[in-house]
Design an enzyme around this catalytic site. Structure first.
Site, PDB file in Angstrom:
ATOM      1  N   ASP A 353       0.998  -1.231  -0.134  1.00 56.87           N
ATOM      2  CA  ASP A 353       0.176  -0.030   0.100  1.00 56.87           C
ATOM      3  C   ASP A 353       0.981   1.329   0.058  1.00 56.87           C
ATOM      4  O   ASP A 353       2.026   1.090   0.336  1.00 56.87           O
ATOM      5  CB  ASP A 353      -0.825   0.062   1.227  1.00 56.87           C
ATOM      6  CG  ASP A 353      -1.991   1.057   1.318  1.00 56.87           C
ATOM      7  OD1 ASP A 353      -2.232   1.735   0.447  1.00 56.87           O
ATOM      8  OD2 ASP A 353      -2.224   1.492   2.440  1.00 56.87           O
ATOM      9  N   THR A 355      -0.386   5.029   0.983  1.00 55.52           N
ATOM     10  CA  THR A 355      -0.315   5.857   2.503  1.00 55.52           C
ATOM     11  C   THR A 355      -0.343   4.993   3.704  1.00 55.52           C
ATOM     12  O   THR A 355      -1.101   4.120   3.883  1.00 55.52           O
ATOM     13  CB  THR A 355      -1.850   6.372   2.247  1.00 55.52           C
ATOM     14  OG1 THR A 355      -1.848   7.023   0.970  1.00 55.52           O
ATOM     15  CG2 THR A 355      -2.059   7.439   3.287  1.00 55.52           C
ATOM     16  N   GLU A 464      -7.627  16.536   7.011  1.00 58.60           N
ATOM     17  CA  GLU A 464      -8.427  17.568   7.654  1.00 58.60           C
ATOM     18  C   GLU A 464      -7.751  18.469   8.611  1.00 58.60           C
ATOM     19  O   GLU A 464      -7.811  19.509   8.683  1.00 58.60           O
ATOM     20  CB  GLU A 464      -9.868  16.937   8.027  1.00 58.60           C
ATOM     21  CG  GLU A 464     -10.692  16.256   7.095  1.00 58.60           C
ATOM     22  CD  GLU A 464     -11.879  17.163   6.730  1.00 58.60           C
ATOM     23  OE1 GLU A 464     -12.878  17.030   6.875  1.00 58.60           O
ATOM     24  OE2 GLU A 464     -11.683  18.071   5.936  1.00 58.60           O
ATOM     25  N   PHE A 506     -17.875  13.611   3.785  1.00 56.86           N
ATOM     26  CA  PHE A 506     -17.294  13.044   2.823  1.00 56.86           C
ATOM     27  C   PHE A 506     -17.440  11.446   2.606  1.00 56.86           C
ATOM     28  O   PHE A 506     -17.507  10.695   3.693  1.00 56.86           O
ATOM     29  CB  PHE A 506     -15.673  13.177   2.984  1.00 56.86           C
ATOM     30  CG  PHE A 506     -14.819  12.521   2.054  1.00 56.86           C
ATOM     31  CD1 PHE A 506     -14.496  13.067   0.721  1.00 56.86           C
ATOM     32  CD2 PHE A 506     -14.293  11.069   2.019  1.00 56.86           C
ATOM     33  CE1 PHE A 506     -13.504  12.364  -0.193  1.00 56.86           C
ATOM     34  CE2 PHE A 506     -13.460  10.486   1.218  1.00 56.86           C
ATOM     35  CZ  PHE A 506     -13.173  10.983  -0.126  1.00 56.86           C
ATOM     36  N   ARG A 559      -1.150  15.934  -2.388  1.00 55.64           N
ATOM     37  CA  ARG A 559      -2.545  15.672  -2.179  1.00 55.64           C
ATOM     38  C   ARG A 559      -3.565  16.805  -2.515  1.00 55.64           C
ATOM     39  O   ARG A 559      -3.483  17.780  -1.531  1.00 55.64           O
ATOM     40  CB  ARG A 559      -2.957  15.041  -0.980  1.00 55.64           C
ATOM     41  CG  ARG A 559      -2.356  13.556  -0.690  1.00 55.64           C
ATOM     42  CD  ARG A 559      -2.142  13.106   0.580  1.00 55.64           C
ATOM     43  NE  ARG A 559      -3.454  12.734   1.115  1.00 55.64           N
ATOM     44  CZ  ARG A 559      -3.759  11.167   1.059  1.00 55.64           C
ATOM     45  NH1 ARG A 559      -3.003  10.540   0.757  1.00 55.64           N
ATOM     46  NH2 ARG A 559      -4.919  10.796   1.491  1.00 55.64           N
ATOM     47  N   GLY A 640      -5.064   3.574  -3.559  1.00 61.58           N
ATOM     48  CA  GLY A 640      -6.375   4.242  -3.715  1.00 61.58           C
ATOM     49  C   GLY A 640      -6.258   5.666  -4.317  1.00 61.58           C
ATOM     50  O   GLY A 640      -7.064   6.242  -4.675  1.00 61.58           O
ATOM     51  N   ARG A 721      -5.956   4.123  -7.703  1.00 65.88           N
ATOM     52  CA  ARG A 721      -7.372   4.203  -7.724  1.00 65.88           C
ATOM     53  C   ARG A 721      -7.686   2.812  -7.643  1.00 65.88           C
ATOM     54  O   ARG A 721      -8.641   2.271  -8.057  1.00 65.88           O
ATOM     55  CB  ARG A 721      -8.092   4.855  -9.111  1.00 65.88           C
ATOM     56  CG  ARG A 721      -7.477   6.154  -9.184  1.00 65.88           C
ATOM     57  CD  ARG A 721      -8.110   7.202  -8.087  1.00 65.88           C
ATOM     58  NE  ARG A 721      -8.473   8.326  -8.437  1.00 65.88           N
ATOM     59  CZ  ARG A 721      -8.320   9.393  -7.526  1.00 65.88           C
ATOM     60  NH1 ARG A 721      -8.828   9.321  -6.409  1.00 65.88           N
ATOM     61  NH2 ARG A 721      -8.302  10.769  -8.017  1.00 65.88           N
ATOM     62  N   ASP A 747      -1.616  -1.171   5.833  1.00 65.70           N
ATOM     63  CA  ASP A 747      -1.663  -0.660   7.224  1.00 65.70           C
ATOM     64  C   ASP A 747      -3.262  -0.340   7.544  1.00 65.70           C
ATOM     65  O   ASP A 747      -3.497  -0.039   8.851  1.00 65.70           O
ATOM     66  CB  ASP A 747      -0.875   0.589   7.479  1.00 65.70           C
ATOM     67  CG  ASP A 747      -1.377   1.760   6.827  1.00 65.70           C
ATOM     68  OD1 ASP A 747      -1.434   2.856   7.515  1.00 65.70           O
ATOM     69  OD2 ASP A 747      -1.766   1.654   5.747  1.00 65.70           O
ATOM     70  N   ASN A 750      -8.645  -1.136   4.377  1.00 69.73           N
ATOM     71  CA  ASN A 750      -8.687  -1.649   2.975  1.00 69.73           C
ATOM     72  C   ASN A 750      -7.693  -2.489   2.519  1.00 69.73           C
ATOM     73  O   ASN A 750      -7.663  -3.004   1.442  1.00 69.73           O
ATOM     74  CB  ASN A 750      -8.915  -0.374   2.270  1.00 69.73           C
ATOM     75  CG  ASN A 750      -7.605   0.575   2.331  1.00 69.73           C
ATOM     76  OD1 ASN A 750      -6.870   0.404   3.359  1.00 69.73           O
ATOM     77  ND2 ASN A 750      -6.991   1.401   1.424  1.00 69.73           N
TER      78      ASN A 750
END
Length: 1009
Positions: A353, A355, A464, A506, A559, A640, A721, A747, A750
């Protein structure tokens, strides 16, 4: 009939001529108890006996306690290991099921165990207590009328989630009043979706009846933890209908490739057992009841199948797991599956992965772009001065009022644009400031005074928090928030109050979030929205810079979020609210209807700014990836995130080296486009591939074989994605197409499906919680620990298990070869060479410790293994355990077994009954010397094991008078015969080993000198 076949050796001695046709049983009795002697018996005086005689018992049993010991031990080790795991699981379940909660009843609150909670119960959950069942949130003790949940054990995210109680029940004076009203909840059928819920709450005894819509904001799922206040909820789902239980898939039981190879060799040995038994009977010309003889030979040669192999390997795995946990250079590493440590030594594909795995998941605000001007880290003081000028120079007037000079007007216009952008970022989010006691100021005082040192931001995304922390650094601070209002503090310590009219959170589908607020000082209603550029491009007013600048920022590894706003008139908002409330009350197609109403507002919005946040790489990611690449491991990144950000991270992390080309797979939607793009890609050589999830889906649908063939030739692959199911599918395809071992690293929640699908799953304990870590076979705290886990521990585990398994097979074949020679010499009689404790002791106390000490052996130091990852590449071919090495050990076993047995027969001279003592002692010494020959790096425990085993054998000779003549073994004749036989069986192998290391040294030998 065969029992009476005379046992005459090929070479007879003169003293045996007097009894040339002694039977099998006779010979064994002689061998067992020493040579029979004449005796003098005194009548009625038992105390005058001059020697020991056998007890007067009849024994027709074929077996004794020791016969069943090996098999019993093998079963016991396996059963105990499984039982321990099961007991631990039972204790964990019992602990959870026994947790005590308070239940509201007509008689007041009563204590109840978690396992006794039923649907319809009103349960009170205290702060920091686990939610015991899926419930609807009815009341909270918090004055702001909401509560926070920690959901890390459910969805893998450590950030707190805001939950709202049913408004009707929150307004009741006390919790006890819940039992006085007549109400019910309508809930959808149980399903696996933890992110959505549809239901309604109805109170019938009011006039008119009250009906409220229920969504995920009102739901408390089992397994989450309340982080603030005391809550009361009504239970909706229990047991196997819980969302958390329905989302728990039974992971496949992973069997290591090494274990499958050992099983294959065991099958070959079983075939050899059958063949040898048939040959023995065939050489008897299938005389008499030959089918019974086959069974007797099968039992006689059953040592060919090493019954202790599984025990030794299982115990070895436990040792490897213990060594991994104890390694101070990879602290915090946990082995959750102790059955597959050898897999770590043979990984060909690593799927990771991005992130939180390659990156830290710690966001740093790097860029604010307004279209005509961009502010970086070095120019944030300019943003601060713009905000300061807005709120300090003219606090009464709105921004961008009349000015006296053109320069002032331009500056004020820029200040106004910057202010609008910063204010939008400070308002459009789901962040809540939480105040905690810091030892000087208590919580209540800190909350009242908005104490900066006591404030902590909580949100569902680290992006955020980074944005809100940045607005604080430039002067606009979020100091308070509850269900319906928000407070900002200006540089001049003025508090701006905003009423939250609507919040649109979101989601992965919408890729955006929005909020409608009313400024209390002016009464203006504003709709703020931020989201990904792909969705926001169609929502904001036309502009000529959005797409280009988003691409530029993404190429820098940032990002990107697009921020926009829309001012609403009071009538416009009231109309929207009526339609929105109506849509939320729908039971059927609620999500679709709500989305349609919200989309009616999402048109022609004013573009305010772009924000760029960077996710920094974890420590030592670059050298770790380089080490893996040099070890022959291909790394695929499955994320993703968007294509540009993923490509940039791949370059930053040196997943793609500087001299490598990158082929970005064009977006394809049909078979024809996929065919053309694959042909274009086929013409590239030594090129990294970057592909999106949508294009990947099309390629796998029409050209699965061709795509996987091309992708497997790439030095690196980046899939962006990617959905969780796609990640798992890629792992599965790699396994099927290449037949190589895969390792998946992640981690977050997902990544769980990918981790469970891979041959070896590694979870990184990151900011997204422990779900991936708990589902993995191995858990590490940082990505860089993966290098040592594979290069050192994986390599050692595989090589040690290979040596251990082959030596256990050699040990069994050696004694079987001796039995075959013995039976052949004595006319193929099915008579055991060794009986009772000798056969048990041989594979246990006499040789077990030295053989098992091979799990401590290593060919190179761990520092050398890390410095030269190319050593790992040798293991990918599976050479330490192959048919070639197996055949070599079989030949060694046959040579040594035959040498010892023929040597004992040739040298026994007149002491025919001492053949057991000579051959068995030579066998034990040969095994101990062979272990010494196999060891590459001596450990002090290995020396202890060798000496302890030898001491055990010598000490036990005193008790083995039934099998060995104690007087004979003390003679010089015995010692020289044993020495000669042992020397002949071992010396040639020592010579061959020396010559091989001299003229064909292994790859690691130069590094150990």
């Amino acid at each position: 009939m065969t029992d009476n076949i005379p046992l005459q050796p090929v070479r007879q001695k003169k003293r045996m001529d007097s009894r040339p046709r002694a039977g099998c049983g006779e010979w064994l009795r002689c061998c067992g108890g020493g040579e029979p002697r004449p005796r003098t018996v005194w009548l009625g005086h038992p105390e005058k006996r001059d020697q020991r005689y056998p007890r007067n018992v009849i024994n027709n049993q074929k077996y004794n306690f020791f016969t069943f010991l090996p098999g019993g031990f093998v079963l016991a080790v396996t059963i105990i290991r499984e039982a321990v795991e099961e007991i631990r699981c039972y204790m964990r379940d019992k602990e959870v099921n026994s947790q005590v909660y308070s239940r509201l009843t007509a008689r007041g609150t009563v204590k109840v165990k978690s396992s006794s909670i039923q649907v319809g119960d009103l349960i009170i959950v205290e702060k920091n207590q686990r939610v015991p069942a899926d419930m609807i949130f009815l009341r909270t003790s918090e004055k702001n009328g909401s509560c926070f949940l920690r959901t890390d054990q459910l969805d893998g995210e450590t950030d707190w989630k805001l939950r709202l109680p049913v408004a009707c029940t929150q307004r009741l004076p006390t919790a006890a009043d819940l039992l006085q009203i007549r109400s019910y909840v309508y809930a959808e059928e149980p399903n696996i979706d933890i992110h959505n819920f549809v239901g309604t709450f109805t109170r019938e005894d009011s006039d008119p009846p009250i009906s409220e819509s229920l969504s995920i904001e009102n739901a408390l799922w089992a397994g989450t933890v309340t982080a603030s206040g005391t809550v009361v909820g009504v239970v909706l789902y229990t047991g196997r209908e819980l969302r958390s239980v329905m989302n728990t898939s039974n992971p496949r039981s992973k069997i290591g490739l090494f274990d499958l190879e050992v099983n294959c060799l065991t099958k070959i040995l079983f075939g050899a057992l059958v063949v040898v038994s048939l040959v023995m009977v065939a050489l008897q010309h299938f005389a008499g009841r030959w089918y019974l003889q086959i069974i007797r030979f099968l039992l006689l040669f059953s040592n060919i199948i090493p019954i202790s192999l599984r025990v030794n390997l299982d115990m070895g795995k436990i040792v490897y797991s213990w060594v991994i946990r104890r390694d101070s250079k990879i602290p915090g590493t946990v082995v959750r599956s102790s059955t597959i440590p050898e897999q770590l030594g043979r990984i060909s594909y690593l799927l990771t992965d991005k992130t939180g795995t390659l990156t830290q998941n710690e966001m740093v605000f790097k860029r604010l772009h307004l279209g005509t001007v961009a502010y970086g880290l070095d120019s944030m003081d300019e943003v601060q001065s713009h905000i300061f000028s807005i709120y300090t120079q003219q606090p009464q007037d709105p921004p961008a009022q009349k000015g006296s000079a053109p320069t002032t007007k331009v500056r004020r216009t820029m200040s106004s644009r910057v202010h609008e952008a910063v204010k939008a970022i400070a308002l459009c989010h789901n962040v809540t400031p939480v105040y905690e006691s810091n030892g000087v100021t208590d919580q209540a005082e800190a909350e009242k005074q908005y104490e900066d040192s006591c404030r902590v931001y909580q949100a569902s995304s680290p992006d955020e928090v980074a944005l809100v922390q940045w607005t604080e650094s430039v002067g606009l601070t979020l100091v308070g928030r509850d269900q319906s209002s928000m407070q900002l503090r200006t540089p001049g310590d003025q508090i701006l109050n905003f009423t939250i009219l609507q919040l649109f959170p979101f989601t992965y589908e919408s890729k955006r979030m929005g909020i409608i607020v009313r400024d209390e000082s002016t009464g203006e209603i504003t709709f703020y929205m931020k989201g990904a550029d792909v969705v926001m491009a169609g929502i904001v007013q036309y502009n000529d810079w959005l797409e280009e600048e988003c691409g530029n920022m993404a190429r820098e590894g940032l990002r990107v979020l697009v921020v926009a706003k829309k001012s609403l008139a009071e009538e416009q908002y009231q109309d929207f609210e009526a339609r929105y409330v109506q849509a939320k009350l729908s039971v059927h197609d609620r999500s679709l209807k709500v989305a349609t109403v919200i989309e009616s507002l999402e048109m022609e919005m004013e573009l305010l700014c772009l924000t760029g946040v960077e996710d920094q790489l974890q420590a030592d990611v670059r050298p770790t990836l380089e080490t893996l690449r040099n070890a022959g491991i291909k790394v695929w990144m499955l994320t993703g995130d968007k294509l540009e950000t993923a490509t940039c991270t791949a370059k930053n992390a040196h997943l793609v080296t500087r001299n490598q080309d990158i082929h970005i797979f064009r977006l394809v939607t049909n078979r024809g486009e996929a065919h053309l793009e694959l042909n274009a890609f086929r013409r590239k050589h030594d090129c990294a591939l970057v592909i999106s999830g949508d294009s990947l889906e099309v390629c796998l649908k029409y050209y699965e074989y061709e795509f996987m063939e091309l992708a497997c030739q790439c030095p690196a692959v980046v899939c962006c994605r990617c959905a969780p199911t796609q990640k798992a599918r890629i792992v599965r395809l790699l396994q099927e197409r290449t037949g190589r071992l895969t390792c998946a690293v992640g981690d977050g929640g997902n990544d769980v499906s990918m981790i469970q699908e891979s041959d070896c799953g590694v979870g990184v304990e990151g900011k997204e919680g422990k779900q991936a870590s708990l589902a993995a076979d191995f858990s590490v705290t940082q990505f860089r620990h993966l290098g040592r886990l594979l290069m050192v521990h994986g390599r050692n585990s595989y090589k040690r298990s290979a040596a251990l398994s082959q030596f256990v097979i050699h040990r069994s074949l050696c004694i079987s070869a001796m039995q075959a020679v013995f039976s052949s010499v004595f006319y193929f009689a099915s008579v055991p060479l060794y009986q009772g404790f000798l056969i048990i002791g041989y594979s246990t106390i006499y040789t077990m410790f030295p053989v098992f000490s091979l799990v401590l052996d290593k060919d190179v130091k761990s520092e050398v293994a890390m410095l030269y990852p190319e050593l790992y590449k040798d293991l990918l071919k599976g050479r330490p355990l192959s048919y070639k090495t197996f055949l070599i050990w079989v030949l060694i076993s046959i040579y040594q077994g035959s040498t010892i047995m023929y040597g004992a027969l040739l040298l026994f001279e007149s002491e025919f009954v001492h053949i057991v003592a000579i051959s068995f002692t030579s066998l034990i010494l040969t095994e101990l010397l062979m272990v010494a020959l196999t060891i590459q790096t001596w450990h002090w425990l290995m020396t202890v094991a060798e000496l302890l085993s030898l001491a055990c054998y010598i000490a036990s000779l005193v008790f083995l008078h039934e099998f060995i003549d104690v007087y004979f073994i003390a003679t010089l004749s015995f010692l020289w015969k044993v020495s000669v036989i042992t020397l002949v069986s071992c010396l040639p192998l020592y010579v061959l080993k020396y010559l091989r290391r001299r003229f064909s040294p292994p790859s690691y030998s130069k590094l150990t000198s």
